[in-house]
Structure formats: C-alpha cells, structure tokens
Write an enzyme that holds these catalytic residues in place. Structure first.
Site, PDB file in Angstrom:
ATOM      1  N   GLY A 178     -11.410   7.194  13.452  1.00 28.19           N
ATOM      2  CA  GLY A 178     -10.503   8.210  12.938  1.00 28.19           C
ATOM      3  C   GLY A 178     -10.054   7.976  11.515  1.00 28.19           C
TER       4      GLY A 178
ATOM      5  N   SER B 204     -17.518  -1.490  12.995  1.00 31.32           N
ATOM      6  CA  SER B 204     -17.918  -2.873  12.671  1.00 31.32           C
ATOM      7  C   SER B 204     -16.687  -3.751  12.416  1.00 31.32           C
ATOM      8  CB  SER B 204     -18.871  -2.899  11.479  1.00 31.32           C
ATOM      9  OG  SER B 204     -18.398  -2.164  10.375  1.00 31.32           O
TER      10      SER B 204
END
Length: 206
Positions: free
Chosen positions: A35, A106
C-alpha cells in the site's frame, strides 16, 4: 551447483545490447510496505520511459506469483526464494540491456543485498517507497491489512512480521507527502543525471 555446468559467454554482450537501445541497463528495486505505492509509481515511470523509446520491463509481485513463482507459498523460506528468483530474472533482463523495474515488499535487507550482489556495481538502484503504516492501512487497496488484523493472513509485513528499512537507499520517496507523478520525477531525474537514460523529445502515447 552441478560441477559439470559452466557459464557460456556470448559474442553479443550486455554492452552491445545496451548500445543499440541507447540506454544503460539497471534494476530499479522498489521496496516498501504493502500500500505504500510501489506498483503505482513503477507503472508511471515505465509508461514515461516507454513513451520516450526506452526499453523497459516491470516485474510486479502479484504477477510473478501467477507463473514464475506459482509453486511458492508464503513461508519464510518461500518468500526468500521468491525474491531470489526475481533477482535472477532481473539480472538476466538487465544483461539484455533493459531498464528493469520491480515492485516487491522485499522486507529483509539480506534478501535485497543478495539481489544487489547479482548485478555489476551501480546497476542495482534501491528505491524506498515510504509511507507510514497508518497511511498504508488507510489506503489498503487490496484489503490485506484488514484481513491481517483479523488473523486471516499470518506473518503479514508491518503487522506481525517486520519490515527492515533500507539503511542507505539510492532514492527515498515519501508517498505520504508527494503524489505518484512527483515521485516518478525523482526517479527519472536520477536516471538522467547518472547517465542511464538521456533526455529525449520523442514521445509516443502508451
């Protein structure tokens, strides 16, 4: 690694492939919470570069789960393998002379450093897409935070799994303070300033 394998160097190399594309290859690694705006900004940048005749490819987290990484789940080991595979694909695409964009949470520095080590010095461009957790939850474009808070998604980054912020990212984008177009400007300015792409007046609508 199998001892009978060896790397084959081809006569058409990265330098040649990049020269005919009139650009320097690189891997733009967008990292940040779900987001935060990674995919949105990467998409804006790719459209702008493609419209000016540059050769690009965007690897997005959800898309690769439909094919390349469809056999992986979301265990800790699977998440590491997911990033490793993306890193290897990004390296090959960079070797093909492309400007590669990746949009993945990540969350762990070790995984990002693993990818960085795959590429020649300077080709890995780490971009922190930064927005406060509260803002990311407010946006919640896929409804993932709501599910995570309800216990439906375990080990969700930012809720019950940590996000390790880059210590010294190449580019730091504050998406709670700047809109996607302005963030894209920052990245493109970096690419121009460091000689990955050149200024061009040629524009083709994409």
């Amino acid at each position: 690694m199998e001892k009978n394998l060896s790397w084959h160097n081809h006569s058409v190399d990265q330098k040649f492939r990049a020269a005919i594309k009139h650009q320097r290859p690189c891997l733009l690694w967008f990292t940040g919470l779900s987001g935060s705006g990674k995919s949105t900004i990467a998409g804006v940048i790719e459209r702008r570069l493609a419209a000016r005749g540059f050769h690009t490819y965007l690897l997005d987290g959800d898309n690769v789960r439909h094919g390349l990484c469809r056999d992986l789940g979301f265990t800790a080991a699977d998440r590491v393998e997911n990033i490793r595979r993306i890193g290897e694909v990004g390296r090959l695409m960079s070797d093909a002379g492309l400007v590669v964009l990746t949009a993945f949470i990540s969350p762990f520095r070790s995984d990002r450093d693993l990818v960085r080590a795959l590429l020649p010095a300077g080709e890995f461009i780490e971009i922190l897409v930064d927005a406060p957790l509260g803002e990311c939850e407010r946006r919640d474009p896929k409804g993932l935070y709501k599910k995570a808070r309800a216990g439906m998604i375990p080990h969700f980054t930012g809720i019950d799994s940590p996000y390790e912020t880059p210590i010294n990212p190449t580019i730091h984008l504050r998406t709670d303070m700047s809109p996607p177009d302005a963030c894209a400007d920052q990245v493109i300015d970096h690419l121009v300033h460091h000689g990955f792409i050149h200024q061009s007046s040629k524009v083709t609508h994409v």
